[in-house]
Write an enzyme that holds these catalytic residues in place. Structure first.
Site, PDB file in Angstrom:
ATOM      1  N   ARG A  12       0.434  -1.262   0.104  1.00  0.00           N
ATOM      2  CA  ARG A  12      -0.159   0.064   0.078  1.00  0.00           C
ATOM      3  C   ARG A  12       1.027   0.819  -0.242  1.00  0.00           C
ATOM      4  O   ARG A  12       1.761   1.354   0.592  1.00  0.00           O
ATOM      5  CB  ARG A  12      -0.907  -0.149   1.211  1.00  0.00           C
ATOM      6  CG  ARG A  12      -2.029   1.051   1.205  1.00  0.00           C
ATOM      7  CD  ARG A  12      -2.433   0.824   3.044  1.00  0.00           C
ATOM      8  NE  ARG A  12      -3.177  -0.146   2.886  1.00  0.00           N
ATOM      9  CZ  ARG A  12      -4.096  -0.679   3.485  1.00  0.00           C
ATOM     10  NH1 ARG A  12      -5.374  -0.096   2.217  1.00  0.00           N
ATOM     11  NH2 ARG A  12      -3.959  -1.842   3.800  1.00  0.00           N
ATOM     12  N   GLU A  65      -0.054   4.336   0.346  1.00  0.00           N
ATOM     13  CA  GLU A  65      -0.335   5.661   1.869  1.00  0.00           C
ATOM     14  C   GLU A  65      -0.774   5.215   2.825  1.00  0.00           C
ATOM     15  O   GLU A  65      -1.419   4.131   2.539  1.00  0.00           O
ATOM     16  CB  GLU A  65      -0.350   6.965   0.836  1.00  0.00           C
ATOM     17  CG  GLU A  65      -1.973   5.895  -0.220  1.00  0.00           C
ATOM     18  CD  GLU A  65      -2.330   7.430  -0.935  1.00  0.00           C
ATOM     19  OE1 GLU A  65      -2.467   8.142  -0.617  1.00  0.00           O
ATOM     20  OE2 GLU A  65      -2.947   6.543  -2.375  1.00  0.00           O
ATOM     21  N   ARG A  85      -5.001   0.749  12.115  1.00  0.00           N
ATOM     22  CA  ARG A  85      -5.186  -1.217  11.616  1.00  0.00           C
ATOM     23  C   ARG A  85      -4.168  -1.098   9.611  1.00  0.00           C
ATOM     24  O   ARG A  85      -5.224  -1.742   8.998  1.00  0.00           O
ATOM     25  CB  ARG A  85      -6.234  -1.079  10.971  1.00  0.00           C
ATOM     26  CG  ARG A  85      -7.668  -0.234  10.507  1.00  0.00           C
ATOM     27  CD  ARG A  85      -8.923  -0.178  10.363  1.00  0.00           C
ATOM     28  NE  ARG A  85      -8.733   0.856   9.288  1.00  0.00           N
ATOM     29  CZ  ARG A  85     -10.985   0.044   8.871  1.00  0.00           C
ATOM     30  NH1 ARG A  85     -11.294  -0.434   9.309  1.00  0.00           N
ATOM     31  NH2 ARG A  85     -11.458   1.599   8.162  1.00  0.00           N
ATOM     32  N   HIS A  86      -3.576  -0.527   9.125  1.00  0.00           N
ATOM     33  CA  HIS A  86      -2.588   0.040   8.448  1.00  0.00           C
ATOM     34  C   HIS A  86      -1.566  -0.130   7.798  1.00  0.00           C
ATOM     35  O   HIS A  86      -1.014  -0.236   9.226  1.00  0.00           O
ATOM     36  CB  HIS A  86      -3.538   1.321   7.318  1.00  0.00           C
ATOM     37  CG  HIS A  86      -4.203   1.585   7.176  1.00  0.00           C
ATOM     38  ND1 HIS A  86      -5.940   2.635   7.697  1.00  0.00           N
ATOM     39  CD2 HIS A  86      -4.876   1.200   6.167  1.00  0.00           C
ATOM     40  CE1 HIS A  86      -6.641   2.673   6.865  1.00  0.00           C
ATOM     41  NE2 HIS A  86      -6.460   1.575   6.041  1.00  0.00           N
ATOM     42  N   GLU A 139     -13.456  -3.357   8.659  1.00  0.00           N
ATOM     43  CA  GLU A 139     -13.748  -4.025   7.611  1.00  0.00           C
ATOM     44  C   GLU A 139     -11.961  -5.039   7.547  1.00  0.00           C
ATOM     45  O   GLU A 139     -10.790  -4.446   7.764  1.00  0.00           O
ATOM     46  CB  GLU A 139     -13.321  -3.313   6.524  1.00  0.00           C
ATOM     47  CG  GLU A 139     -13.272  -3.778   4.813  1.00  0.00           C
ATOM     48  CD  GLU A 139     -12.189  -3.810   4.255  1.00  0.00           C
ATOM     49  OE1 GLU A 139     -11.654  -2.164   4.111  1.00  0.00           O
ATOM     50  OE2 GLU A 139     -11.780  -4.401   3.846  1.00  0.00           O
ATOM     51  N   SER A 188     -12.912  -6.060   0.690  1.00  0.00           N
ATOM     52  CA  SER A 188     -13.226  -6.017   0.074  1.00  0.00           C
ATOM     53  C   SER A 188     -13.967  -6.518  -1.444  1.00  0.00           C
ATOM     54  O   SER A 188     -12.900  -7.703  -1.527  1.00  0.00           O
ATOM     55  CB  SER A 188     -12.539  -4.853   0.205  1.00  0.00           C
ATOM     56  OG  SER A 188     -13.545  -3.489  -0.766  1.00  0.00           O
ATOM     57  N   ARG A 243      -5.456  -8.220  10.239  1.00  0.00           N
ATOM     58  CA  ARG A 243      -6.686  -7.934  10.150  1.00  0.00           C
ATOM     59  C   ARG A 243      -7.472  -8.715  10.741  1.00  0.00           C
ATOM     60  O   ARG A 243      -7.778  -8.879  12.369  1.00  0.00           O
ATOM     61  CB  ARG A 243      -7.704  -7.129   9.646  1.00  0.00           C
ATOM     62  CG  ARG A 243      -6.690  -5.750   9.276  1.00  0.00           C
ATOM     63  CD  ARG A 243      -8.084  -4.784   7.928  1.00  0.00           C
ATOM     64  NE  ARG A 243      -7.593  -3.355   8.500  1.00  0.00           N
ATOM     65  CZ  ARG A 243      -7.859  -2.927   7.188  1.00  0.00           C
ATOM     66  NH1 ARG A 243      -9.469  -2.887   7.177  1.00  0.00           N
ATOM     67  NH2 ARG A 243      -7.161  -1.795   6.656  1.00  0.00           N
TER      68      ARG A 243
END
Lengths: 509, 509
Positions: free
Chosen positions: A281, A283, A289-290, A432, A435, A483
């Site tokens: 990822r 950014e 949670r990132h 989440e 997705s 997650r």
């Protein structure tokens, strides 16, 4: 392995002779040093007396595969009453040590298991040997020989509560530096609510010294449970004849959209496939949670007539994971719970499916002001999770039919209302974890949608072209491994469930 | 899935109204277009007669999940004599079609399986319908309803040899463009020795159109077998209580040495671990066996006294993989063999282990000139493979005790002869598939070795530091997934066993 050790061949090779000699010297030096240390250690503690136990302890030279030993080493977890009065060899870490007069208690640890060891002056053990044992630095690795003895009172502080080990030999295999950057007991203490005000370890110190932090029983349990998630994911899908595929990470269009695009193009080659893959990822990785890098458990599947066929499969797979964790990993769950208390994870069968407009209605009823086609903010997601939990008593649900405007160009529009789309997220404890969507499989509609969103068609040409030679309707989604682990265990930071987390501020260790 | 389709909510949202209308229009346009095509198709073929079968065929609108259908679709592989005289629905690709007067033969394909279908003028089928079927482009996806009929003579060209399908309804679900960039029959033809001089497809054309090339029965079999390798690898290690870990791909020192370094640093946190990870190679990927990106099946394991404990585990794991492939994937092996003939893969139990000096002696005896501490060149590796096969009748062996000079700094020197090291490669059909070693677990020796080789200590500081707090002796290795698949099947280019291969000349598709 049909051949024994030959001991190598000694030949004169001018170029390497010098290097060889140098290395030989070093090895000798290391051996001498170890010997000296061992001697020193025994002398230091010897005082004047002759040490009758001097061959029963010491620091061994570095294990360089000098010899093959038939010695059987037992696992700490097998030390139970059934082994009482047996003599065993054991390799483990010194978890803690406490000397007291003529004896020294050592807690010996292997991953999530530990046992109490006792070195006490007696027929086989000298005063010097007790002193030597007491001086071994915590986290050092030792080989010990001892007799397993039943204890009268359960040892509450150890995983092996019914026995202790009466140590008769102890050798240091690999010494830890005396000053540890963090103490394992501190790192395993619940962060809030220690009435005695004892030390805990903050997240940055943990991550700077992840090598040690990973040794806590909590970390060991977290990553064993995480391996369980991967295993259950695969087990479930292999049973259903999904095929595992490896997709490339190097892609020509390096945008996030590009990465998503690439994955999807595979689905036409096999009707059902899954993969475990690394996602990057660019950014937005500064939140709880990132991460800059995370592991995605991806499912893509051709369906017959309706993408809910796929939604059912994915939700069913997650339910199998939840059940498997509950049934096979109770020890790990309980261990983590001691440090991070948390309610057991609740789910329904079949899985609850809400549609986006219903979620908006629930949020509005709870006082949130938002538009019908607005995406959910993180606080709203969490609030919705609480509302759903109250109303349906589940920590896991599907939110279906997202507004088309908030999803990527390759998302299939809803056939009945073009404001919405055939797409969904799945949530655990209000966050989440997946997705997904029906992907557009028609090259013309795909082109039209990309153009509408101002995407450079040239850059996604090979993606679009992959649909020109017959493509089945298909849908899928990507599950965030870290997650799922975090939220199943009710943890609050994703860095706890990534072995060596990467974020914009952290590239090492 | 507790809720039905609600059909979404219709509300006036000024911003999106326009977009919504536009989409609605497009959807209508697409539907109209499909309808028109269907009509045209039937009219074209109708001539003057009224078509009594006109509802039994056509081009369906794009599947957008308009409705849920209870229709059961069967798998091609289940079409056997037991299903004779049953009416079934089937979704498949049109593999080939051949019209002949009043009938049309269609071969219908699903992955590695295909069946003959027949559309013949009769009570349910009109002339127009036969013509429509004959005009469906190859690789299109169709839904057909038909009766399964036993045949008198085996159909040699199909996987389902005992039955054919008498088609009574046929609908196009997704039409392929009429001109395919390559023909599947050509792509499945053995490259050498086609006496009739029929076309084959070269590697570049295949890779440029990988989406289609992956549909051949050969490709389908290769990647199913590859999934089998992954599954067998994990099965074997999970049984032995190894723990799966995910290691980061983003590392601060981006050199190849750095990548290797990082992996190793993990081993101290868990005694036995494995992972399936993506490796990136910066150079040298223009050969038949190198890729810029490949998948590594990594094993790291703490051992007790001798690194051969680990060598035995790794070789044993590979033997389990070979046995599992042989026992579970015979269909795939045979399918690949039809296009790429090859001898069955041979291995011994226990695995043959040679030491480097023995290999040098064998090569010298065969006339090769080389130094004792020189690494093996690729031609010499292959020659050695042939010599070993002749002498020991095995396609798999371990080459142990490599010269220290040709291995990375973190390799443990041999304790008896510092010219050599505790390191090994493993070979399949004369090519390296694994490289491994005992890793130095002593921070001082590690530092010394790095300095000797001129490595910047600062760059590997976190690696060296990870050994300061007690580290067990350990060894490991990385298995190249694509190479194992290639060499087990006796293929000659690694691009055949990578789904979307990456090399310095190829970043797409």
């Amino acid at each position: 392995m049909t051949k024994g050790e030959s001991g190598g061949v000694q030949e004169d090779q001018p170029q390497s002779k010098k290097a060889a000699k140098k290395l030989q010297k070093e090895a000798e030096k290391a051996a001498k040093k170890a010997e000296k240390q061992a001697k020193l250690a025994s002398e230091n503690q010897a005082g004047d007396e002759e040490d009758f136990a001097k061959d029963r302890y010491g620091i061994l030279p570095m294990i360089q595969s000098q010899e093959k030993l038939d010695r059987v080493l037992v696992h700490v977890k097998t030390l139970t009453e059934e082994k009482a009065d047996q003599v065993v060899w054991l390799r483990s870490r010194v978890h803690t040590s406490r000397a007291k007069g003529k004896q020294c208690f050592l807690v010996l640890r292997q991953q999530q298991f530990n046992v109490q060891g006792l070195v006490a002056v007696g027929d086989h053990v000298s005063k010097q040997m007790v002193k030597f044992a007491a001086n071994i630095s915590k986290e050092s690795i030792v080989d010990v020989e001892g007799i397993v003895r039943k204890v009268d009172q359960k040892i509450e502080s150890c995983s092996q509560q019914d026995v202790e080990l009466h140590i008769e030999k102890i050798y240091v295999i690999s010494a830890a530096e005396p000053r540890l950057p963090l103490q394992l007991e501190d790192a395993m203490r619940p962060e809030a609510g220690d009435e005695e005000g004892r030390a805990t370890v903050n997240q940055d110190t943990r991550l700077d010294n992840r090598i040690i932090d990973l040794r806590t029983m909590t970390s060991q349990s977290i990553f064993r449970l995480q391996a369980g998630v991967c295993q259950l994911f695969r087990e479930t899908l292999i049973k259903k004849e999904f095929v595992e595929v490896q997709t490339p990470k190097i892609i020509s269009a390096a945008s996030e959209g590009g990465a998503n695009v690439f994955t999807v193009s595979l689905s036409i080659s096999q009707s059902m496939k899954y993969s475990l893959k690394f996602m990057f990822r660019a950014e937005d990785s500064n939140t709880h949670r990132h991460l800059t890098e995370f592991v995605g458990l991806d499912i893509e599947m051709a369906f017959n007539y309706h993408y809910h066929e796929v939604v059912t499969e994915i939700a069913g797979t997650l339910v199998q994971i939840f059940k498997g964790l509950r049934d096979r990993h109770q020890t790990e769950i309980q261990t983590v719970c001691k440090q991070y208390p948390c309610e057991p994870f609740k789910f329904l069968e079949p899985t609850l499916r809400l549609e986006f407009p219903e979620a908006v209605a629930m949020l509005k009823e709870a006082g949130v002001e938002m538009g019908d086609e607005e995406d959910l903010s993180t606080p709203n997601e969490k609030l919705l999770g609480r509302l759903v939990k109250e109303k349906y008593d589940t920590d896991f649900y599907i939110l279906d039919k997202y507004p088309l405007a908030v999803r990527p160009f390759y998302t299939m529009p809803d056939p009945h209302d073009p404001k919405y789309s055939n797409s969904y997220d799945m949530f655990m404890r209000g966050e989440e974890i997946l997705s997904g969507a029906q992907r557009i499989h028609d090259p013309q509609l795909l082109t039209d949608r990309a153009l509408q969103l101002g995407i450079d068609i040239e850059k996604i040409k090979s993606y679009i072209d992959s649909f020109r030679y017959g493509a089945p309707p298909h849908a899928g989604g990507g599950i965030g491994l870290e997650r799922v682990t975090m939220l199943y265990l009710g943890l609050h930071n994703i860095r706890q469930t990534s072995m060596f987390p990467r974020d914009p501020k952290r590239l090492t260790p």
